[in-house]
Scaffold this active site. Sequence first.
Site, PDB file in Angstrom:
ATOM      1  N   ARG A  22      -1.476  84.859  16.511  1.00 16.60           N
ATOM      2  CA  ARG A  22      -0.421  83.928  16.095  1.00 16.60           C
ATOM      3  C   ARG A  22       0.814  84.142  16.981  1.00 16.60           C
ATOM      4  O   ARG A  22       1.502  83.211  17.362  1.00 16.60           O
ATOM      5  CB  ARG A  22      -0.058  84.096  14.618  1.00 16.60           C
ATOM      6  CG  ARG A  22       1.122  83.223  14.236  1.00 16.60           C
ATOM      7  CD  ARG A  22       1.402  83.044  12.728  1.00 16.60           C
ATOM      8  NE  ARG A  22       0.951  84.103  11.875  1.00 16.60           N
ATOM      9  CZ  ARG A  22       1.534  85.307  11.761  1.00 16.60           C
ATOM     10  NH1 ARG A  22       2.636  85.591  12.442  1.00 16.60           N
ATOM     11  NH2 ARG A  22       1.042  86.216  10.959  1.00 16.60           N
TER      12      ARG A  22
ATOM     13  N   TYR B  68       8.476  57.206  16.612  1.00 14.07           N
ATOM     14  CA  TYR B  68       7.102  57.402  16.147  1.00 14.07           C
ATOM     15  C   TYR B  68       7.131  57.535  14.614  1.00 14.07           C
ATOM     16  O   TYR B  68       7.963  58.279  14.073  1.00 14.07           O
ATOM     17  CB  TYR B  68       6.549  58.674  16.791  1.00 14.07           C
ATOM     18  CG  TYR B  68       5.186  59.063  16.304  1.00 14.07           C
ATOM     19  CD1 TYR B  68       4.077  58.304  16.639  1.00 14.07           C
ATOM     20  CD2 TYR B  68       5.005  60.171  15.494  1.00 14.07           C
ATOM     21  CE1 TYR B  68       2.818  58.647  16.180  1.00 14.07           C
ATOM     22  CE2 TYR B  68       3.748  60.528  15.033  1.00 14.07           C
ATOM     23  CZ  TYR B  68       2.656  59.762  15.381  1.00 14.07           C
ATOM     24  OH  TYR B  68       1.426  60.097  14.920  1.00 14.07           O
TER      25      TYR B  68
ATOM     26  N   ASP C 274      11.691  63.294  23.126  1.00 16.26           N
ATOM     27  CA  ASP C 274      10.235  63.180  22.979  1.00 16.26           C
ATOM     28  C   ASP C 274       9.731  62.466  24.237  1.00 16.26           C
ATOM     29  O   ASP C 274       9.939  61.264  24.408  1.00 16.26           O
ATOM     30  CB  ASP C 274       9.925  62.386  21.703  1.00 16.26           C
ATOM     31  CG  ASP C 274       8.428  62.261  21.429  1.00 16.26           C
ATOM     32  OD1 ASP C 274       7.634  62.357  22.384  1.00 16.26           O
ATOM     33  OD2 ASP C 274       8.058  62.027  20.255  1.00 16.26           O
TER      34      ASP C 274
ATOM     35  N   LYS D  24      -1.690  63.337  23.660  1.00 14.62           N
ATOM     36  CA  LYS D  24      -1.694  62.061  24.370  1.00 14.62           C
ATOM     37  C   LYS D  24      -1.944  62.287  25.866  1.00 14.62           C
ATOM     38  O   LYS D  24      -3.001  62.752  26.237  1.00 14.62           O
ATOM     39  CB  LYS D  24      -0.384  61.321  24.091  1.00 14.62           C
ATOM     40  CG  LYS D  24       0.041  61.363  22.606  1.00 14.62           C
ATOM     41  CD  LYS D  24      -0.897  60.631  21.669  1.00 14.62           C
ATOM     42  CE  LYS D  24      -0.631  60.891  20.188  1.00 14.62           C
ATOM     43  NZ  LYS D  24       0.717  60.673  19.711  1.00 14.62           N
TER      44      LYS D  24
HETATM   45  C1  PLP Z   1       1.546  61.027  18.602  1.00 15.84           C
HETATM   46  C2  PLP Z   1       3.005  61.174  18.749  1.00 15.84           C
HETATM   47  C3  PLP Z   1       3.701  62.184  18.068  1.00 15.84           C
HETATM   48  C4  PLP Z   1       3.023  63.137  17.102  1.00 15.84           C
HETATM   49  O1  PLP Z   1       2.124  63.967  17.732  1.00 15.84           O
HETATM   50  P1  PLP Z   1       0.785  64.544  17.035  1.00 15.84           P
HETATM   51  O2  PLP Z   1       0.152  65.324  18.115  1.00 15.84           O
HETATM   52  O3  PLP Z   1      -0.020  63.369  16.573  1.00 15.84           O
HETATM   53  O4  PLP Z   1       1.246  65.375  15.875  1.00 15.84           O
HETATM   54  C5  PLP Z   1       5.058  62.280  18.293  1.00 15.84           C
HETATM   55  N1  PLP Z   1       5.708  61.432  19.133  1.00 15.84           N
HETATM   56  C6  PLP Z   1       5.066  60.453  19.791  1.00 15.84           C
HETATM   57  C7  PLP Z   1       5.827  59.561  20.699  1.00 15.84           C
HETATM   58  C8  PLP Z   1       3.699  60.282  19.617  1.00 15.84           C
HETATM   59  O5  PLP Z   1       3.077  59.289  20.256  1.00 15.84           O
END
Ligand code: PLP
Length: 379
Positions: A46, A98, A170, A195
């Site tokens: 962890r 998001y 982000d 992603k």
């Molecule tokens: C998918 C996404 C998230 C969240 O991420 P997860 O890996 O699904 O928890 C946050 N911000 C954006 C822009 C996203 O596309």
Amino acid sequence: MKFNTKTIHGGQAPDPAYGSVMPPIYQTSTYAQSSPGKHKGFEYSRTHNPTRHALEEALASIENGAHGITFGSGLAAIDAVIKLLNPGDEVIASNDLYGGSYRLFTKIYERFGVKFHFVSMRDASSIEQYVNSNTKLIWIETPTNPMLNIIDIKVMVSIAKKHSILLAVDNTFATPYLQQPLDMGADIVMHSATKYLGGHSDVVMGALVVKDKALADQLYFIQNASGAVAGPQDCFLVLRGIKTLHVRVQRHCENALIIANYLASHPKVGRVYYPGLTNHPNHKIAQQQMSDFGGMMSFTTSAGTLESAVEVVERLKFFTLAESLGGVESLSGHPASMTHASIPREEREKSGVTDSLIRLSVGIEDVEDLLADLKQALG
Ligand SMILES: *Cc1c(COP(=O)(O)O)cnc(C)c1O
């Protein structure tokens, strides 16, 4: 080192044990100690894991940061940032976030006394009216999901610096190949590595990258104390994904621009939201802060109805109807009923997420096949 070299070599040295070129998947929870407290730098997975460490170094390198911190999902990474705050602190966030970020902020952290202001950031300087002495964090996404708005990072940096507020970006949609917020003065870059960084739709993971050591230490503390860590197998997959990030994203961008232009001239299409189109309201800012415009876009049907949008996404073949984005394969989505269903209708319609809005994650297939698919589906 330039970017395309960094994705392959940045922070990535051959493994010291046997020289393996790819870091091994250290599938272990614990590490032998020769005497109490005497070990080789790893005690418990962890807290530390060599595969995770390799990925964190690579992430720091490609984002031009100093420290990478990974989590079990993108939302867990965002969660760690909000845990820097205390009850009474205030956050200014963009109003077309998001959906999961919005849910985390409003349904979890508002209960703990953190106050969120969701504001339009299309005119970046207008957010200053929400700043007060309790403001501790500005949270932005650019391009935004799913409206592909562009937020001027430089203006956000100047407001954040002026008032000593942390600025988190982000960077999931842009990836460091297109946009490097830390270089522009942001404090924290966040990724859903699920992603584009992973890029193959086979892993869920989140990451933060920062420059500042004290901030990194706080985040490492939260990573270990809260425990939402990424597993070694997943870290290996994302490391592998990063090695082709630049070639993948380049092709995503090429295909997306062709498709955006096609949709913009199609009679069954209403509006197209893509920052690479010259009529996009923030096209100029996108040109300044991104090196290309990415693989994501949204559009409405000219009929404007829920039924017309559902019909299109049901008919698409190569654009698989699915949540998520950023993989090599093309995906379609219907934000109002899928990714953004957790946002109340009133809120989401204000930001443009109407019933006929369709979001595309344009993949790296042959663009002729993608165009033919859209043609038959809109037909
Ligand atoms: C998918 C996404 C998230 C969240 O991420 P997860 O890996 O699904 O928890 C946050 N911000 C954006 C822009 C996203 O596309």
